[in-house]
Design a protein around this motif. Sequence first.
Motif, PDB file in Angstrom:
ATOM      1  N   THR A 125      49.270  34.931  93.294  1.00 29.32           N
ATOM      2  CA  THR A 125      48.984  36.377  93.368  1.00 29.32           C
ATOM      3  C   THR A 125      50.249  37.175  93.041  1.00 29.32           C
ATOM      4  O   THR A 125      50.202  38.149  92.282  1.00 29.32           O
ATOM      5  CB  THR A 125      48.466  36.754  94.783  1.00 29.32           C
ATOM      6  N   ASP A 176      42.075  39.420  92.221  1.00 31.74           N
ATOM      7  CA  ASP A 176      42.869  39.999  91.128  1.00 31.74           C
ATOM      8  C   ASP A 176      43.909  38.996  90.604  1.00 31.74           C
ATOM      9  O   ASP A 176      44.702  39.318  89.730  1.00 31.74           O
ATOM     10  CB  ASP A 176      43.577  41.273  91.656  1.00 31.74           C
ATOM     11  N   THR A 177      43.904  37.800  91.198  1.00 27.52           N
ATOM     12  CA  THR A 177      44.856  36.752  90.819  1.00 27.52           C
ATOM     13  C   THR A 177      44.318  36.012  89.591  1.00 27.52           C
ATOM     14  O   THR A 177      43.113  35.927  89.396  1.00 27.52           O
ATOM     15  CB  THR A 177      45.015  35.785  92.017  1.00 27.52           C
ATOM     16  N   GLN A 194      51.091  44.649  93.779  1.00 29.49           N
ATOM     17  CA  GLN A 194      52.253  45.547  93.756  1.00 29.49           C
ATOM     18  C   GLN A 194      51.887  46.904  94.356  1.00 29.49           C
ATOM     19  O   GLN A 194      52.649  47.496  95.107  1.00 29.49           O
ATOM     20  CB  GLN A 194      52.779  45.717  92.314  1.00 29.49           C
ATOM     21  N   HIS A 195      50.694  47.382  94.048  1.00 29.39           N
ATOM     22  CA  HIS A 195      50.212  48.646  94.622  1.00 29.39           C
ATOM     23  C   HIS A 195      50.090  48.503  96.138  1.00 29.39           C
ATOM     24  O   HIS A 195      50.520  49.374  96.897  1.00 29.39           O
ATOM     25  CB  HIS A 195      48.863  48.996  93.989  1.00 29.39           C
ATOM     26  N   THR A 220      50.767  37.184  89.310  1.00 34.49           N
ATOM     27  CA  THR A 220      49.770  37.687  88.348  1.00 34.49           C
ATOM     28  C   THR A 220      49.045  38.974  88.745  1.00 34.49           C
ATOM     29  O   THR A 220      48.412  39.586  87.890  1.00 34.49           O
ATOM     30  CB  THR A 220      48.687  36.611  88.084  1.00 34.49           C
ATOM     31  N   SER A 221      49.121  39.397  90.004  1.00 30.15           N
ATOM     32  CA  SER A 221      48.280  40.532  90.404  1.00 30.15           C
ATOM     33  C   SER A 221      49.024  41.870  90.390  1.00 30.15           C
ATOM     34  O   SER A 221      50.037  42.030  91.072  1.00 30.15           O
ATOM     35  CB  SER A 221      47.717  40.283  91.812  1.00 30.15           C
ATOM     36  N   GLU A 222      48.500  42.812  89.623  1.00 27.49           N
ATOM     37  CA  GLU A 222      49.061  44.174  89.632  1.00 27.49           C
ATOM     38  C   GLU A 222      48.661  44.884  90.919  1.00 27.49           C
ATOM     39  O   GLU A 222      49.397  45.692  91.459  1.00 27.49           O
ATOM     40  CB  GLU A 222      48.524  44.969  88.442  1.00 27.49           C
ATOM     41  N   LEU A 223      47.457  44.563  91.376  1.00 25.39           N
ATOM     42  CA  LEU A 223      46.962  45.218  92.606  1.00 25.39           C
ATOM     43  C   LEU A 223      47.876  44.901  93.790  1.00 25.39           C
ATOM     44  O   LEU A 223      48.096  45.737  94.661  1.00 25.39           O
ATOM     45  CB  LEU A 223      45.526  44.737  92.883  1.00 25.39           C
TER      46      LEU A 223
END
Length: 369
Positions: free
Chosen positions: A234, A285-286, A242-243, A237-240
Amino acid sequence: MVYQATASAPVNIACIKYWGKRDTKLILPTNSSLSVTLSQDHLRSTTTSRADPSFSKDRLWLNGKEEEIVAPGRLATCIAELKKLRKELVEDKDESAPKVIADSILPLFALLKMIIQLSTVPVHIASFNNFPTAAGLASSASGFAALVSSLAALYALPCSPSTLSLIARQGSGSACRSLFGGYVAWEQGVLDDGSDSLAVEVAPRSHWPEMHALICVVSDDKKGTSSTSGMQRTVQTSELLQHRIKHVVPKRMKEIEAAIKAKDFDAFAKVTMADSNQFHAVALDTEPPIFYMNDVSRSIIALIVEYNRVAIEKTGKRKAAYTYDAGPNAVIYTLQENVKEIVELIVKYFPQKDGFKDPFQLFAGGSVG
Ligand code: DP6
């Protein structure tokens, strides 16, 4: 001479989830987290550590099966850290020994313990869980917390739970929170050496003893993607994620601490469910996506949502909160007065044929420990 100590540590279930590391060796998280420690009666690990000069090396058995202790792995790191503390303690004590003896404030056995270089004696460690390992029930959390506590007792370390949490964290991140009962925060910290990434008590169990957790064991199979590997995928690869780290968790930590302090169940439930949802959203989201919940898990969510809808209609407040870790099993937080009603509802809508392994025989609603 043989020294031995036994300690138990309960499972903790996060309301604000830890998911992601900024340092995988020291186990430093990408966000703070907060959990509730369950009572010792239902889900716990019990560990006995024994030091004996006749042992040839450190060894560990988990539920009767030997696990290899390989340096620089997590087990070896925790044991080495505790031996280091023991060595420092003995060295410090030696310096002040004449004063200690003159004051006669230490009993004889403590003086003997000080003299013997326990930190150089091999240890044998045996740990037992009273629940299935790796079933998404945070066995590594209670396991490493019990291991650290039993070695700390063996070495007579005068350490606070927060200090011990620094070591348990290096066994498994979530383990640092099991050093305390009640409501516990793991502060992520900012330092590179991890010395400020530790667990602190938000409130003791006695502050809100009406809180209960129902563990619904949807499956006790070993999970597909481990937390350790899943969370790093995660992070990569996950942008979510970071948010979540920047904009969501800091606010939620404040909200849930305030809810706990004010004993505001409605606010506690709202944040807990939102954070479970977001944790599973970042798993999805991964790349490739990770699915921890199954159809039964999702049906339990639907049931709790409907249960809360009716409660909100009547009283304006939620009465239950679901949360899911890295597996399909549901944990439902509720207050004592609603436990019976929720157990009856779940038994009615989820007979065993739907995949339940009779959750209430296995883990009846545990109070907060
Ligand atoms: C979903 O503590 O098992 O339960 O540090 O790699 O051992 P490692 O991971 P672990 O992760 C727990 C993840 C979680 C959320 C939580 O307990 O906060």
